[in-house]
Enzyme design. Sequence first.
Site, PDB file in Angstrom:
ATOM      1  N   HIS A   1       0.831  -1.212   0.000  1.00  9.72           N
ATOM      2  CA  HIS A   1       0.000   0.000   0.000  1.00  9.72           C
ATOM      3  C   HIS A   1       0.867   1.264   0.000  1.00  9.72           C
ATOM      4  CE1 HIS A   1      -3.256  -2.729   1.242  1.00  9.72           C
ATOM      5  NE2 HIS A   1      -4.072  -1.801   0.760  1.00  9.72           N
TER       6      HIS A   1
ATOM      7  N   LYS B   1      -0.593   4.961   4.439  1.00  7.95           N
ATOM      8  CA  LYS B   1      -1.437   4.017   5.179  1.00  7.95           C
ATOM      9  C   LYS B   1      -0.869   3.781   6.574  1.00  7.95           C
ATOM     10  CE  LYS B   1      -3.908  -0.361   4.823  1.00  7.95           C
ATOM     11  NZ  LYS B   1      -5.164   0.265   5.264  1.00  7.95           N
TER      12      LYS B   1
HETATM   13  N1  LIG Z   1     -12.789  -1.101   2.992  1.00  4.39           N
HETATM   14  C1  LIG Z   1     -12.107  -0.616   1.953  1.00  4.39           C
HETATM   15  O1  LIG Z   1     -12.284  -1.068   0.796  1.00  4.39           O
HETATM   16  C2  LIG Z   1     -11.137   0.488   2.162  1.00  4.39           C
HETATM   17  C3  LIG Z   1     -10.851   0.927   3.410  1.00  4.39           C
HETATM   18  N2  LIG Z   1     -10.011   1.974   3.623  1.00  4.39           N
HETATM   19  C4  LIG Z   1      -9.833   2.401   4.988  1.00  4.39           C
HETATM   20  O2  LIG Z   1     -10.553   3.610   5.182  1.00  4.39           O
HETATM   21  C5  LIG Z   1      -9.918   4.382   6.197  1.00  4.39           C
HETATM   22  C6  LIG Z   1      -9.659   5.791   5.676  1.00  4.39           C
HETATM   23  O3  LIG Z   1      -8.750   5.734   4.603  1.00  4.39           O
HETATM   24  P1  LIG Z   1      -8.212   7.087   3.934  1.00  4.39           P
HETATM   25  O4  LIG Z   1      -9.329   7.952   3.518  1.00  4.39           O
HETATM   26  O5  LIG Z   1      -7.208   6.660   2.931  1.00  4.39           O
HETATM   27  O6  LIG Z   1      -7.463   7.759   5.188  1.00  4.39           O
HETATM   28  P2  LIG Z   1      -7.177   9.298   5.471  1.00  4.39           P
HETATM   29  O7  LIG Z   1      -6.123   9.298   6.522  1.00  4.39           O
HETATM   30  O8  LIG Z   1      -6.940  10.020   4.212  1.00  4.39           O
HETATM   31  O9  LIG Z   1      -8.559   9.837   6.106  1.00  4.39           O
HETATM   32  C7  LIG Z   1      -9.012   9.422   7.371  1.00  4.39           C
HETATM   33  C8  LIG Z   1     -10.187  10.244   7.872  1.00  4.39           C
HETATM   34  O10 LIG Z   1     -10.455   9.854   9.224  1.00  4.39           O
HETATM   35  C9  LIG Z   1     -10.180  10.949  10.108  1.00  4.39           C
HETATM   36  N3  LIG Z   1      -9.322  10.463  11.211  1.00  4.39           N
HETATM   37  C10 LIG Z   1      -8.161   9.875  11.087  1.00  4.39           C
HETATM   38  N4  LIG Z   1      -7.656   9.558  12.302  1.00  4.39           N
HETATM   39  C11 LIG Z   1      -8.516   9.970  13.188  1.00  4.39           C
HETATM   40  C12 LIG Z   1      -8.576   9.907  14.597  1.00  4.39           C
HETATM   41  N5  LIG Z   1      -7.630   9.337  15.346  1.00  4.39           N
HETATM   42  N6  LIG Z   1      -9.623  10.429  15.208  1.00  4.39           N
HETATM   43  C13 LIG Z   1     -10.575  10.975  14.495  1.00  4.39           C
HETATM   44  N7  LIG Z   1     -10.581  11.056  13.162  1.00  4.39           N
HETATM   45  C14 LIG Z   1      -9.572  10.545  12.492  1.00  4.39           C
HETATM   46  C15 LIG Z   1      -9.442  11.994   9.333  1.00  4.39           C
HETATM   47  O11 LIG Z   1      -9.760  13.273   9.817  1.00  4.39           O
HETATM   48  P3  LIG Z   1      -8.681  14.454   9.705  1.00  4.39           P
HETATM   49  O12 LIG Z   1      -8.476  14.692   8.243  1.00  4.39           O
HETATM   50  O13 LIG Z   1      -9.311  15.593  10.418  1.00  4.39           O
HETATM   51  O14 LIG Z   1      -7.454  13.912  10.390  1.00  4.39           O
HETATM   52  C16 LIG Z   1      -9.948  11.743   7.909  1.00  4.39           C
HETATM   53  O15 LIG Z   1     -11.169  12.395   7.712  1.00  4.39           O
HETATM   54  C17 LIG Z   1      -8.657   3.603   6.587  1.00  4.39           C
HETATM   55  O16 LIG Z   1      -8.963   2.796   7.717  1.00  4.39           O
HETATM   56  C18 LIG Z   1      -8.405   2.720   5.377  1.00  4.39           C
HETATM   57  O17 LIG Z   1      -7.659   1.574   5.650  1.00  4.39           O
HETATM   58  C19 LIG Z   1      -9.411   2.628   2.577  1.00  4.39           C
HETATM   59  C20 LIG Z   1      -9.640   2.225   1.296  1.00  4.39           C
HETATM   60  C21 LIG Z   1     -10.506   1.106   0.965  1.00  4.39           C
HETATM   61  O1  LIG Z   2      -5.802   2.260   3.222  1.00  4.89           O
HETATM   62  C1  LIG Z   2      -6.034   1.924   2.050  1.00  4.89           C
HETATM   63  O2  LIG Z   2      -5.715   2.622   1.084  1.00  4.89           O
HETATM   64  C2  LIG Z   2      -6.716   0.649   1.838  1.00  4.89           C
HETATM   65  N1  LIG Z   2      -7.166   0.005   2.872  1.00  4.89           N
HETATM   66  C3  LIG Z   2      -7.904  -1.207   2.883  1.00  4.89           C
HETATM   67  C4  LIG Z   2      -7.163  -2.284   3.650  1.00  4.89           C
HETATM   68  O3  LIG Z   2      -6.574  -1.969   4.702  1.00  4.89           O
HETATM   69  O4  LIG Z   2      -7.199  -3.442   3.250  1.00  4.89           O
HETATM   70  C5  LIG Z   2      -8.375  -1.633   1.516  1.00  4.89           C
HETATM   71  C6  LIG Z   2      -7.511  -1.239   0.373  1.00  4.89           C
HETATM   72  O5  LIG Z   2      -6.520  -2.187   0.167  1.00  4.89           O
HETATM   73  C7  LIG Z   2      -6.957   0.179   0.467  1.00  4.89           C
END
Ligand SMILES: NC(=O)C1=CN([C@@H]2O[C@H](COP(=O)(O)OP(=O)(O)OC[C@H]3O[C@@H](n4cnc5c(N)ncnc54)[C@H](OP(=O)(O)O)[C@@H]3O)[C@@H](O)[C@H]2O)C=CC1
Ligand SMILES: O=C(O)C1=N[C@H](C(=O)O)C[C@H](O)C1
Length: 249
Positions: A133, A137
């Site tokens: 990734h 991440k």
């Molecule tokens: N299920 C799936 O297919 C996928 C899952 N994911 C998951 O989605 C999640 C978000 O990914 P992504 O958008 O790339 O991450 P980002 O770090 O870009 O965004 C995270 C968001 O959560 C908020 N946040 C982060 N940490 C905290 C905290 N400790 N307390 C409160 N708010 C928090 C941030 O707010 P702020 O900006 O104010 O810090 C931001 O809005 C991850 O867990 C990732 O692994 C990602 C892609 C695909």
């Molecule tokens: O954080 C990401 O970007 C992603 N998170 C998910 C994971 O933890 O598996 C899904 C995807 O691979 C992207």
Amino acid sequence: MNVLIHGFGAMGRIVEEVAHAQGVNVTAIVSPGSDEHTATLNEVDVPVDVVIDFSNPALLPDLLAFGRERNIPLVIATTGFTPDELAEIETASQDIPIFQSYNTSYGIALLKQLLDQLVPLTLGYDIEVIEAHHRKKVDAPSGTAELLARAIEAKRDVTPIYERTSRREARGAEELGMHSIRGGTIFGEHTVLFAGDDEMIELKHTALSKRVFANGALAAAATIIDRPAGLYNLSNLYEEATHVTHKRL
Ligand SMILES: NC(=O)C1=CN([C@@H]2O[C@H](COP(=O)(O)OP(=O)(O)OC[C@H]3O[C@@H](n4cnc5c(N)ncnc54)[C@H](OP(=O)(O)O)[C@@H]3O)[C@@H](O)[C@H]2O)C=CC1
Ligand SMILES: O=C(O)C1=N[C@H](C(=O)O)C[C@H](O)C1
């Protein structure tokens, strides 16, 4: 469908973009520390049919309380939950429909189906899960690697091994090696390697953009809004996911 996007980081932004392209109504965006959008779920006073959450496990209690108090279905795509947090999601799903998956792409749902069939046939092979990734991440291994490990464990008596450097011993047949690579802007790669004697099989899924996850999350949202309370994922929404996620953007 009125969607609330919870978490407006990299994924939340793509969900908004894809929703817009699909003509889906985003009525609220909630992200802590946001000046531009609503900071907490408590402040939401617009119509919401479903929440799509790509945020952080720290926000889970507020998210589950919001869904339960307002009787709103949740699509939880955040990764990195502890077993206790996963149990809390399951308990909440007795009251409201909750879709929870560590990967919302249709390809990973297919890969899981392949593992269900293949793993029981691979007793002589050592299995390793390798994920790669982007540098931003924060959790490792990825949620998807854990999802794949659970699928493998369900079909073979193996134990995930996350750390090999402190060990000085040959690999046991019952081990399931878990490996994480972080770097650059890799959207998400997951390989399941079956290493046998003088041969290898690799099953690999590569995400070519973040849109694939947003598309899958929106498809999940559309399929759970009329469902009874329960815990859903891409496997038990398989039929609907087949046609919805194949829609071209
Ligand atoms: N299920 C799936 O297919 C996928 C899952 N994911 C998951 O989605 C999640 C978000 O990914 P992504 O958008 O790339 O991450 P980002 O770090 O870009 O965004 C995270 C968001 O959560 C908020 N946040 C982060 N940490 C905290 C905290 N400790 N307390 C409160 N708010 C928090 C941030 O707010 P702020 O900006 O104010 O810090 C931001 O809005 C991850 O867990 C990732 O692994 C990602 C892609 C695909
Ligand atoms: O954080 C990401 O970007 C992603 N998170 C998910 C994971 O933890 O598996 C899904 C995807 O691979 C992207």
